[in-house]
Each structure stands twice: as structure tokens, then as C-alpha cells.
Design an enzyme around this catalytic site. Structure first.
Site, PDB file in Angstrom:
ATOM      1  N   CYS A  27       0.875  -1.168   0.000  1.00 32.75           N
ATOM      2  CA  CYS A  27       0.000   0.000   0.000  1.00 32.75           C
ATOM      3  C   CYS A  27       0.913   1.218   0.000  1.00 32.75           C
ATOM      4  O   CYS A  27       2.042   1.141  -0.470  1.00 32.75           O
ATOM      5  CB  CYS A  27      -0.965  -0.039   1.181  1.00 32.75           C
ATOM      6  SG  CYS A  27      -0.153   0.033   2.781  1.00 32.75           S
ATOM      7  N   VAL A  28       0.499   2.299   0.555  1.00 31.75           N
ATOM      8  CA  VAL A  28       1.272   3.540   0.502  1.00 31.75           C
ATOM      9  C   VAL A  28       2.572   3.460   1.297  1.00 31.75           C
ATOM     10  O   VAL A  28       3.591   3.983   0.877  1.00 31.75           O
ATOM     11  CB  VAL A  28       0.405   4.724   1.002  1.00 31.75           C
ATOM     12  CG1 VAL A  28       1.190   6.015   1.004  1.00 31.75           C
ATOM     13  CG2 VAL A  28      -0.835   4.862   0.142  1.00 31.75           C
TER      14      VAL A  28
END
Length: 124
Positions: A27-28
Site C-alpha cells: 500500500c502507501v
């Protein structure tokens, strides 16, 4: 040689090797793993990797916090491991096998009622 190649090699070893990984995504800020046997992951060694900022397990996924450089780290990890990454949704589906029945039940209830929250707020 990528910037994170050594750290990616170490992470692959410390999560139990390629054979212990069912799915990997990111994810980020985090690498997300679905592991065959989560007990094989050596958390102390993983947290000593210079790029790793910490670890935790949530919803059947073993997550390693990398930070803003996670995309570069992920690319190096995929090269080193030879594992093809999957989408976040595919990793989420694969992680259900690592959840207890109560976790799966709560997840299903959450997916049912989460879309209703905006309607309840507007209607209130």
C-alpha cells in the site's frame, strides 16, 4: 542493483522464504504478505532491517512498514524473490485463510454495513 536489494533479500529470508509466501502486495507505506505459516516470520530480524520501520499482523496479513519508499522496495523485492505481486484485493482474499471464523464474520459484517454509513449520517 536496486537501492533496497540487500534489504529485500533479507526480508525474503526472514519471512520464511519464497515457499512461505502465498501473496505479496503493498500500500502507501507497507509491504503486505499473506504467509503460509506466519510463525516462520522472524519479527526481531525483520525489525532490524534498516528499511523496515516495524511490523504487525492485521486481518490475516503480515505487514512490514517501509515508509514512503515502499514502491522502490517492492520493485526490488519482486526482482529478488521472483514472486509476482498481486492486487490489494487479491491479497485480502488470500488472507482469509489465516483468519479465525470470528474475524471472517466481523469482516463480512463490516463489508455489509460500511456502505450504509453515509446514508445513516445524511439521514440523521
Amino acid at each position: 542493483m536496486g537501492k533496497f536489494e540487500k534489504d529485500a533479500n533479507d526480508l525474503l529470508e526472514y519471512v520464511g522464504g519464497k515457499e512461505n509466501i502465498t501473496a505479496v502486495s503493498h500500500c502507501v507505506t507497507r509491504m503486505r504478505f499473506v504467509l503460509v505459516d506466519p510463525k516462520q516470520a522472524n519479527i526481531k530480524k525483520i525489525e532490524n532491517i534498516p528499511s523496515a520501520k516495524g511490523t504487525f499482523t492485521q486481518s490475516g496479513q503480515f505487514q512490514v512498514i517501509i515508509g514512503n519508499d515502499v514502491q522502490d522496495f517492492y520493485n526490488d523485492f519482486v526482482k529478488v524473490s521472483g514472486i509476482e505481486g498481486v492486487s490489494k484485493d487479491a491479497a485480502k482474499a488470500a488472507s482469509k485463510s489465516n483468519q479465525t471464523w470470528i474475524q471472517r464474520l466481523m469482516g463480512n459484517l463490516g463489508e455489509i454495513f460500511a456502505p450504509l454509513i453515509p446514508a445513516l449520517i445524511c439521514g440523521g
